[in-house]
Design a protein around this motif. Sequence first.
Motif, PDB file in Angstrom:
ATOM      1  N   SER A  51       0.820  -1.206   0.000  1.00  0.00           N
ATOM      2  CA  SER A  51       0.000   0.000   0.000  1.00  0.00           C
ATOM      3  C   SER A  51       0.855   1.257   0.000  1.00  0.00           C
ATOM      4  N   ALA A  56      -2.609   1.883  -5.054  1.00  0.00           N
ATOM      5  CA  ALA A  56      -3.600   1.709  -6.121  1.00  0.00           C
ATOM      6  C   ALA A  56      -4.469   0.508  -5.763  1.00  0.00           C
ATOM      7  N   ALA A  59      -5.301  -2.279  -8.508  1.00  0.00           N
ATOM      8  CA  ALA A  59      -4.080  -2.980  -8.898  1.00  0.00           C
ATOM      9  C   ALA A  59      -3.589  -3.884  -7.774  1.00  0.00           C
ATOM     10  N   GLN A  60      -3.688  -3.409  -6.530  1.00  0.00           N
ATOM     11  CA  GLN A  60      -3.239  -4.213  -5.405  1.00  0.00           C
ATOM     12  C   GLN A  60      -4.100  -5.462  -5.235  1.00  0.00           C
ATOM     13  N   THR A  80      -0.530  -5.275 -13.726  1.00  0.00           N
ATOM     14  CA  THR A  80      -0.833  -4.062 -12.957  1.00  0.00           C
ATOM     15  C   THR A  80      -0.436  -2.811 -13.719  1.00  0.00           C
ATOM     16  N   ASN A  84      -3.059   0.166 -14.748  1.00  0.00           N
ATOM     17  CA  ASN A  84      -2.835   1.529 -14.276  1.00  0.00           C
ATOM     18  C   ASN A  84      -2.349   2.482 -15.364  1.00  0.00           C
ATOM     19  N   HIS A  87      -3.241   6.138 -15.280  1.00  0.00           N
ATOM     20  CA  HIS A  87      -2.552   7.056 -14.380  1.00  0.00           C
ATOM     21  C   HIS A  87      -1.549   7.936 -15.120  1.00  0.00           C
ATOM     22  N   SER A  91      -1.981  11.750 -14.434  1.00  0.00           N
ATOM     23  CA  SER A  91      -0.856  12.485 -13.852  1.00  0.00           C
ATOM     24  C   SER A  91      -0.450  13.649 -14.747  1.00  0.00           C
ATOM     25  N   THR A 114      -4.842   9.418  -7.818  1.00  0.00           N
ATOM     26  CA  THR A 114      -5.785   8.297  -7.878  1.00  0.00           C
ATOM     27  C   THR A 114      -7.022   8.778  -8.631  1.00  0.00           C
ATOM     28  N   ASP A 115      -7.953   7.886  -8.903  1.00  0.00           N
ATOM     29  CA  ASP A 115      -9.180   8.298  -9.586  1.00  0.00           C
ATOM     30  C   ASP A 115      -9.896   9.391  -8.802  1.00  0.00           C
ATOM     31  N   TYR A 142      -3.648   9.377   0.752  1.00  0.00           N
ATOM     32  CA  TYR A 142      -2.561   8.417   0.973  1.00  0.00           C
ATOM     33  C   TYR A 142      -2.527   7.950   2.424  1.00  0.00           C
ATOM     34  N   TRP A 145      -5.395   5.577   3.146  1.00  0.00           N
ATOM     35  CA  TRP A 145      -5.218   4.275   2.501  1.00  0.00           C
ATOM     36  C   TRP A 145      -4.241   3.407   3.292  1.00  0.00           C
TER      37      TRP A 145
END
Length: 247
Positions: A51, A56, A59-60, A80, A84, A87, A91, A114-115, A142, A145
Amino acid sequence: MDESREKVKEQYLRGVRKGIPVIFGFIPVAIAYAVMARQGGLSTFETVLMSALVFAGAAQMMAVEMIVQGSGAMAIIIATFILNLRHLIMSTCVVERMKEPNLRKKLLAAFGVTDESFAIFTTEPEGRCTTMYFLGLITVTYGSWVAGTVIGAVASDLLPPIVSASLGVSLYAMFIAILTPNIRGNKRIALLVILTAAVNSILNKLMASSWALIASTLICAFAGTFFVEMEDEPVESIEISEDEIKN
């Protein structure tokens, strides 16, 4: 100098406040991921480290499933990465909106995209889209999470599987809540969302769900370039008073 620092601090705190609602979606999903990872054989340290480094959710969870299935490291990395790919675009859009020249801050901000943070940041007036605002936003996303992952990893032996499975729905519910106000004002975007959902449902019957998600996103994003028009923000919306910033 003090005035400049105060302005930077205000921008950062405003990002923090904007990110608070995301906590209620991120923590339950992070707990669900952590429980899944622990049940899949990952240690508490490995679960939290993923994490902290990946940040993500989808993806995780996919990576954990592939680990359980015995997939090789390269297969997991490629899968993954493909999942992703969005992103890279998100970004780029986020960094482009930031007018400050500080490259290090922009790179740090790009890691936290992130989304949800993308949706919040790109729907703000451009005058508010500073690097410090986004850093304040991702501090909350972050932090929540990773905190949720720690909670889930520690409590993994106490939660039954049916609870962890049900927690996964909260991420999608949260993103729908963020997206709905924007599609209400643009019928073409609403149509594109419905089209993407329909295409994804069809492709799910023909291929693996992860590939169906990627394919439907790319196909409908390409289709959307032909009929979705975004309105330009008026110049007045960029001018923000001190009272608005404090609110």
